[in-house]
Structure formats: C-alpha cells, structure tokens
Design a protein around this motif. Structure first.
Motif, short mmCIF file in Angstrom:
data_model
loop_
_atom_site.label_atom_id
_atom_site.label_comp_id
_atom_site.label_asym_id
_atom_site.label_seq_id
_atom_site.Cartn_x
_atom_site.Cartn_y
_atom_site.Cartn_z
N PRO A 1 81.57 -44.60 -6.08
CA PRO A 1 80.64 -44.31 -4.98
C PRO A 1 81.32 -43.71 -3.75
O PRO A 1 80.73 -42.86 -3.07
CB PRO A 1 80.05 -45.68 -4.66
CG PRO A 1 80.16 -46.45 -5.93
CD PRO A 1 81.45 -46.00 -6.53
N ALA A 2 82.55 -44.12 -3.47
CA ALA A 2 83.27 -43.56 -2.33
C ALA A 2 83.55 -42.08 -2.54
O ALA A 2 83.37 -41.25 -1.64
CB ALA A 2 84.58 -44.32 -2.11
N PHE A 3 83.97 -41.73 -3.75
CA PHE A 3 84.25 -40.33 -4.06
C PHE A 3 82.97 -39.50 -4.07
O PHE A 3 82.96 -38.34 -3.65
CB PHE A 3 84.98 -40.21 -5.39
CG PHE A 3 86.41 -40.67 -5.34
CD1 PHE A 3 87.06 -40.83 -4.12
CD2 PHE A 3 87.11 -40.94 -6.50
CE1 PHE A 3 88.37 -41.25 -4.06
CE2 PHE A 3 88.44 -41.36 -6.45
CZ PHE A 3 89.07 -41.52 -5.22
N ILE A 4 81.89 -40.09 -4.56
CA ILE A 4 80.60 -39.38 -4.55
C ILE A 4 80.15 -39.12 -3.11
O ILE A 4 79.67 -38.03 -2.77
CB ILE A 4 79.54 -40.17 -5.33
CG1 ILE A 4 79.88 -40.19 -6.82
CG2 ILE A 4 78.16 -39.56 -5.11
CD1 ILE A 4 78.93 -41.02 -7.65
N ALA A 5 80.33 -40.11 -2.25
CA ALA A 5 79.96 -39.95 -0.85
C ALA A 5 80.77 -38.85 -0.19
O ALA A 5 80.24 -38.01 0.55
CB ALA A 5 80.15 -41.27 -0.10
N GLY A 6 82.07 -38.83 -0.47
CA GLY A 6 82.91 -37.77 0.09
C GLY A 6 82.50 -36.40 -0.40
O GLY A 6 82.47 -35.43 0.38
N THR A 7 82.18 -36.29 -1.69
CA THR A 7 81.76 -35.01 -2.24
C THR A 7 80.45 -34.55 -1.62
O THR A 7 80.29 -33.36 -1.30
CB THR A 7 81.61 -35.12 -3.77
OG1 THR A 7 82.85 -35.56 -4.35
CG2 THR A 7 81.23 -33.78 -4.37
N MET A 8 79.52 -35.46 -1.44
CA MET A 8 78.24 -35.12 -0.83
C MET A 8 78.43 -34.63 0.60
O MET A 8 77.75 -33.69 1.05
CB MET A 8 77.31 -36.32 -0.86
CG MET A 8 76.85 -36.72 -2.26
SD MET A 8 75.83 -35.44 -3.02
CE MET A 8 74.39 -35.49 -1.94
N ILE A 9 79.34 -35.24 1.32
CA ILE A 9 79.62 -34.81 2.70
C ILE A 9 80.14 -33.38 2.72
O ILE A 9 79.70 -32.54 3.51
CB ILE A 9 80.62 -35.78 3.37
CG1 ILE A 9 79.96 -37.13 3.62
CG2 ILE A 9 81.15 -35.18 4.67
CD1 ILE A 9 80.93 -38.19 4.11
N GLU B 1 89.98 -48.34 3.12
CA GLU B 1 90.56 -49.39 3.96
C GLU B 1 89.78 -50.69 3.85
O GLU B 1 90.31 -51.77 4.14
CB GLU B 1 90.59 -48.92 5.41
CG GLU B 1 91.61 -47.82 5.67
CD GLU B 1 91.46 -47.19 7.03
OE1 GLU B 1 92.26 -46.29 7.35
OE2 GLU B 1 90.53 -47.59 7.78
N HIS B 2 88.52 -50.59 3.43
CA HIS B 2 87.71 -51.79 3.23
C HIS B 2 87.69 -52.24 1.76
O HIS B 2 86.84 -53.03 1.36
CB HIS B 2 86.27 -51.55 3.72
CG HIS B 2 86.17 -51.52 5.21
ND1 HIS B 2 86.50 -50.41 5.97
CD2 HIS B 2 85.79 -52.49 6.10
CE1 HIS B 2 86.31 -50.67 7.25
NE2 HIS B 2 85.89 -51.94 7.37
N GLY B 3 88.63 -51.72 1.00
CA GLY B 3 88.83 -52.21 -0.35
C GLY B 3 88.03 -51.52 -1.44
O GLY B 3 88.03 -51.99 -2.59
N SER C 1 84.43 -49.34 -10.12
CA SER C 1 83.01 -49.43 -9.80
C SER C 1 82.73 -49.18 -8.32
O SER C 1 81.62 -48.78 -7.95
CB SER C 1 82.47 -50.81 -10.20
OG SER C 1 83.18 -51.84 -9.53
N THR C 2 83.71 -49.41 -7.46
CA THR C 2 83.52 -49.17 -6.03
C THR C 2 84.15 -47.87 -5.56
O THR C 2 83.73 -47.30 -4.55
CB THR C 2 84.11 -50.33 -5.21
OG1 THR C 2 85.51 -50.50 -5.55
CG2 THR C 2 83.36 -51.62 -5.50
N SER C 3 85.16 -47.40 -6.27
CA SER C 3 85.81 -46.15 -5.87
C SER C 3 84.96 -44.93 -6.21
O SER C 3 84.97 -43.93 -5.48
CB SER C 3 87.18 -46.02 -6.54
OG SER C 3 87.05 -46.01 -7.96
#
Length: 231
Positions: free
Chosen positions: A134-142, A122-124, A130-132
């Motif tokens: 890190p988002a997927f990595i963060a979700g996987t780590m969670i 939602e914050h783009g 390059s930004t997606s």
C-alpha cells in the motif's frame, strides 16, 4: 518519582548503519545517482510524450530505505542536478527547459512521493509485504496524479497559445489594405525572422513561377503574409 519515556526515533533500513553525516550524505547522493541511472530505462508510449521509466521504482526505494527527510532530499538533489544541465532525466534529457516542461509535474511528484513513502516507512509500513505494497501504491499514485495534472495543464496551455496565434494572424490578414493575401507557407524552410526576406516562388496556373516575397513571418505559425509582384 516519575519516569519519562522517550519513544525511539523513527527508523528505516538506512538506520541499520551507524548514524553519521557521511552516511547520510553518501545515501542521499547515491540514491540521486541511482534515480538518474533508472531514468535511462525508458519505454516510449504513443499516447503521451512522457515515457515509462525506471524512475518510479528508484523514487519509492529511496523513500522506503532513507526515510522521509533523506529520501526527499535525494529526489530534490536529483531534480536539481538535471535542471542545471546534467543528462539525468529520461532519455538523457537535462536542463531548465526539460525541468519545467511537460514532465515537470512528475519531477515534483518524485519529491512528494519519496517524502510520503518515507513517512510510512518510518511508521513501520516497510516491515511487512502486506503493509509495504500500500505504501508503494500510494507513492505511485502521487507521482502520476501530480505528473498527469501538470501534463494536462501544459498541453491545454500550448493549444490555447496556438489558437491565439492563429486568430492574431487571421486578424492581421483581414486588416491589410494592400493587395496581400494569406497563404500556406511554401518555399521557406523555417519560420525564423532570418527567413522573412527570402525570395520564394509559387506555381501559378500558367505553369510559370511567379516570384513573391514574404513581408512578415511569425514564429510558430504555418501562415505568412505575401504580396504578389508582377513579372
């Protein structure tokens, strides 16, 4: 004269379709079913009871496409449908026992990861590779942090429970005043109470079978208390 500037509402890929309740309902249910299908893509791992599945990809996709609120609701629906008995979990598992067992942490992690990835989208952060990533990595780590944490807790709890049960049996054997002894279970096919009075035989040095009868069988232990009877 002042002009109020209202920031645009957070948007994700689902917002490319005109907003409506029907659209949101179909999207939430659709991604819950997609996650159930992805769960059946399972690769067993020898070092853990939790297999590698396609659920993680479906969870991250739900958050990235639907956003935090709808993505979280989609995963909550998926967990709930599996908990009531539908075969939605890995390897077709389902039911309350599966939902609260060793993999419960991963199920909770799905909901949290979908919300976090949705917020980032939602914050783009889903606009560029390059930004997606890190988002997927963060979700996987969670997912794996919550899942592995609960798995470790569950395994430790089972080991401690087994240890307490074993010590209880040892204390029971040591307190008995009758000529009874603890021995490895033989001749009994299970440790259910129905088998606690089944007559069994145990080889003795003379080469003949000496009839013995279990006096008590405890569930979840390999030991029974038996009392020898003269032939």
């Amino acid at each position: 004269m002042s002009i109020a500037i209202v920031p645009p509402a957070p948007s994700t890929l689902i917002d490319l379709i005109d907003r409506s309740r029907v659209r949101d309902a179909v999207a939430v249910v659709g991604f819950a079913l997609l996650t159930a299908v992805a769960a059946q893509i399972s690769i067993p791992l020898g070092f853990t009871p939790v297999p590698l599945t396609g659920q993680t990809f479906a969870v991250l996709l739900a958050g990235g496409v639907l956003g935090s609120r709808r993505g979280g609701l989609s995963m909550l629906l998926y967990v709930a449908l599996g908990a009531i008995g539908l075969p939605f979990y890995a390897d077709g598992a389902g039911g309350w026992t599966a939902a609260t067992g060793a993999t419960a942490g991963y199920l909770v992690g799905f909901i949290v990861a979908a919300i976090v990835v949705g917020l980032m989208a939602e914050h783009g952060q889903d606009r560029k590779l390059s930004t997606s990533i890190p988002a997927f990595i963060a979700g996987t780590m969670i997912i794996y942090t919550i899942g592995a944490g609960w798995l470790a807790y569950d395994l430790v709890s089972r080991v401690q429970s087994h240890s307490v049960s074993h010590r209880s049996w040892s204390a029971t054997c040591s307190r008995r005043s009758s000529p009874a002894r603890c021995c490895p279970q033989r001749g009994v096919s299970s440790t259910t109470p129905a088998d606690s009075r089944r007559r069994v035989t145990q080889p003795v040095e003379s080469g003949q079978d000496q009839p013995i009868e279990p006096e008590f069988v405890g569930r979840g232990t390999r030991f029974i208390v038996v009392e020898e009877r003269p032939t």
